[in-house]
Design an enzyme around this catalytic site. Structure first.
Site, PDB file in Angstrom:
ATOM      1  N   VAL A  14       0.854  -1.187   0.000  1.00 40.12           N
ATOM      2  CA  VAL A  14       0.000   0.000   0.000  1.00 40.12           C
ATOM      3  C   VAL A  14       0.889   1.236   0.000  1.00 40.12           C
ATOM      4  O   VAL A  14       1.591   1.500   0.979  1.00 40.12           O
ATOM      5  CB  VAL A  14      -0.939   0.036   1.218  1.00 40.12           C
ATOM      6  CG1 VAL A  14      -1.793   1.309   1.184  1.00 40.12           C
ATOM      7  CG2 VAL A  14      -1.834  -1.195   1.252  1.00 40.12           C
ATOM      8  N   ASP A  83      -6.611  -1.484  -8.698  1.00 43.37           N
ATOM      9  CA  ASP A  83      -5.441  -1.463  -7.826  1.00 43.37           C
ATOM     10  C   ASP A  83      -5.695  -0.598  -6.597  1.00 43.37           C
ATOM     11  O   ASP A  83      -5.375  -0.995  -5.462  1.00 43.37           O
ATOM     12  CB  ASP A  83      -4.227  -0.941  -8.602  1.00 43.37           C
ATOM     13  CG  ASP A  83      -3.013  -0.762  -7.724  1.00 43.37           C
ATOM     14  OD1 ASP A  83      -2.379  -1.774  -7.360  1.00 43.37           O
ATOM     15  OD2 ASP A  83      -2.682   0.392  -7.383  1.00 43.37           O
ATOM     16  N   LYS A  87      -5.914  -1.620  -2.359  1.00 38.94           N
ATOM     17  CA  LYS A  87      -5.214  -0.929  -1.275  1.00 38.94           C
ATOM     18  C   LYS A  87      -6.200  -0.334  -0.267  1.00 38.94           C
ATOM     19  O   LYS A  87      -5.965  -0.385   0.947  1.00 38.94           O
ATOM     20  CB  LYS A  87      -4.306   0.142  -1.869  1.00 38.94           C
ATOM     21  CG  LYS A  87      -3.211  -0.462  -2.747  1.00 38.94           C
ATOM     22  CD  LYS A  87      -2.506   0.565  -3.607  1.00 38.94           C
ATOM     23  CE  LYS A  87      -1.456  -0.090  -4.488  1.00 38.94           C
ATOM     24  NZ  LYS A  87      -0.812   0.849  -5.416  1.00 38.94           N
TER      25      LYS A  87
END
Length: 272
Positions: A14, A83, A87
């Site tokens: 992250v 994506d 996270k």
């Protein structure tokens, strides 16, 4: 990891080099985290910065991101927000003590944003900037988990995170607002976070597994089964851009429709 009695570290997963998972797991353990918002995908942030600053189209900005190595040959996971949703899901789990629930996230990327819309926004509403945010918010009914392009007042720190940089904003009930900023990609920044995790593992080798800080901040049997709210139940403000014919009565028609639907334009402007 639980069954084997070993640690699981993934700080680099992250925002790469930004130390945000560690603070959530340790430094903010005394707080009840209320919300987490962040620019957690450098590719999309770079594209939006290029589109706004240079007035270029999405396709041209994407090609430049690929040329510089910010975007993959197949950029789908980045530009469609997937994506960032991965996270945001991890951040929500650690911040709120809930299981990882990616399937419940609302996801909208940036591929439909037109350069003309960004230019009109710059000219007509220069006090705002568009960023792709991952948002996790605690509510009494459940958790909001969403990724979408968001208007942010230009005076806010998040609005001024440019290029491939990342930033995560965390609000707690005691600490208030904190911001974590830095490079969210790149081989050396990412490697730095991976090595830091290895150092943590080495430091914990002699510590009994049950005495270590849990990798999701909470022990597995203490995770709360809190639902992720469907998109229809999420609360947020909207920016409406309505192209109309230049003739008398058009604005009256729009306000009449808003009134019929129970939407106050004045309230929308205040919430923005």
């Amino acid at each position: 990891a639980d069954e084997a009695g070993v640690d699981l570290y993934f700080e680099a997963a992250v925002a790469a080099a930004i130390p945000v998972l560690g603070p959530l797991r340790r430094s903010l353990a005394g707080d009840r985290v209320l919300s987490v918002k962040g620019i957690v995908n450098g590719t999309t942030n770079f594209i939006l910065s290029e589109m706004r600053d240079k007035g270029i189209s999405f396709d041209v900005a994407l090609a430049e991101a690929q040329r510089l190595g910010y975007a993959e040959a197949d950029p789908t996971f980045d530009i469609e927000g997937i994506d960032a949703a991965h996270k945001a899901t991890l951040l929500a789990s650690i911040a709120f003590g809930v299981p990882v629930q990616f399937d419940g996230a609302f996801i909208e990327g940036i591929s439909k944003l037109a350069a003309e819309a960004l230019e009109q926004l710059r000219v007509l509403h220069h006090g705002y900037r568009i960023k792709l945010l991952g948002i996790a918010r605690r509510r009494a009914e459940g958790i909001e988990l969403r990724v979408h392009p968001t208007l942010i007042p230009a005076r806010r720190l998040l609005a001024n995170v440019e290029g491939a940089m990342n930033a995560v904003w965390v609000k707690g009930d005691a600490v208030g607002e904190t911001l974590y900023y830095g490079p969210g990609a790149g081989k050396l920044p990412t490697a730095s976070a991976v090595v830091a995790d290895l150092v943590d593992v080495a430091r914990q080798i002699e510590v009994a597994p049950e005495s270590r800080v849990p990798y999701l901040a909470f022990q597995q049997d203490q995770l709360q089964q809190v639902p992720v709210l469907p998109a229809a139940e999420m609360e947020t403000a909207y920016y409406l851009r309505i192209p109309v014919r230049d003739e008398p009565g058009v604005l009256a028609d729009i306000t009449r429709i808003m009134a019929d639907e129970g939407v106050s334009i004045d309230a929308m402007l205040q919430r923005q």
